[in-house]
Design a protein around this motif. Structure first.
Motif: not given
Length: 235
Positions: A171-176
């Motif tokens: 999720f974090g990779k996607c959001l960033d």
């Protein structure tokens, strides 16, 4: 006798003036009530572009074949959206969506600051893991104060680490990456093109023209409208 007449003559204008003030205040009160009623009543709606493009919005909640559609334009930082999501949506889900009568589509109207863009983009990152609606409800349930930083990218990543079943790293990779932010902005444009100017705004579509509602309307308002739409457009 003459004195009494004179006294009445002096008092008469005051009584008349008082009565006039009472009438004016009554008119003002009626006008205010009328304005308030119009703010909470539905109005016929026809999409300005002929139809509303919901292809960039949420996955459909409910059956694709449900005869009535609710389109919600909302912002994850909006406290009234939160109220509706917590108080009214569960009853609509139980009594209409789960019964196959109504479907709900959520459209991003992220206009309450840059953090809203990130919070909304996160919904599509969650959707990559099949968790759009779990994220949606979780974010509203854990909403902070408007523009106090609770919806920043880092805080959203920290918050969803507590969401069961979500891979927080992915999720974090996607959001960033920011890859869904243009999608969120386009949905905001769609909302404005179709007359939304505040959140939440709803368009309820059955047979014929839709009906627009604004504000965190209670379940009773939706119940009456949905029953009306279902009567004219039975499944």
């Amino acid at each position: 006798m003459g004195k009494n007449k004179a006294g009445n003559a002096k008092n008469s204008p005051k009584k008349k003036s008082g009565k006039a003030k009472f009438i004016i205040l009554g008119i003002i009160a009626i006008a205010i009530i009328g304005i308030a009623a119009s703010a909470f009543s539905g109005s016929d709606f026809k999409a300005r572009s002929g139809s509303i493009d919901t292809t960039k919005g949420s996955p459909v909640l409910g059956s694709q074949s449900a005869p009535v559609t609710i389109i919600e334009f909302g912002d994850y930082q909006c406290p009234f959206c939160r109220k509706w999501n917590l108080d009214t949506k569960p009853l609509i889900e139980k009594n209409y969506i789960d019964a196959g009568k109504v479907k709900l589509i959520y459209m991003d109207f992220a206009f309450l600051g840059p953090d809203s863009i990130k919070a909304h983009a996160g919904s599509y990152c969650a959707d990559e893991q099949g968790m759009y609606w779990k994220y949606h409800d979780f974010i509203y349930a854990n909403q902070g104060h408007e523009n106090d930083g609770w919806a920043s990218a880092e805080n959203i990543k920290s918050l969803v680490s507590k969401l069961e079943g979500l891979d927080a790293g992915e999720f974090g990779k996607c959001l960033d990456s920011g890859k869904y932010e243009d999608r969120v902005r386009e949905n905001k444009n769609i909302a404005m093109r179709n007359g939304a100017s505040s959140t939440p705004t709803f368009i309820v579509i059955g047979q014929g023209e839709g009906t627009q509602l604004t504000g965190a309307q209670p379940y009773s308002v939706f119940q009456a409208l949905l029953d009306e739409k279902l009567t004219t457009n039975p499944n």
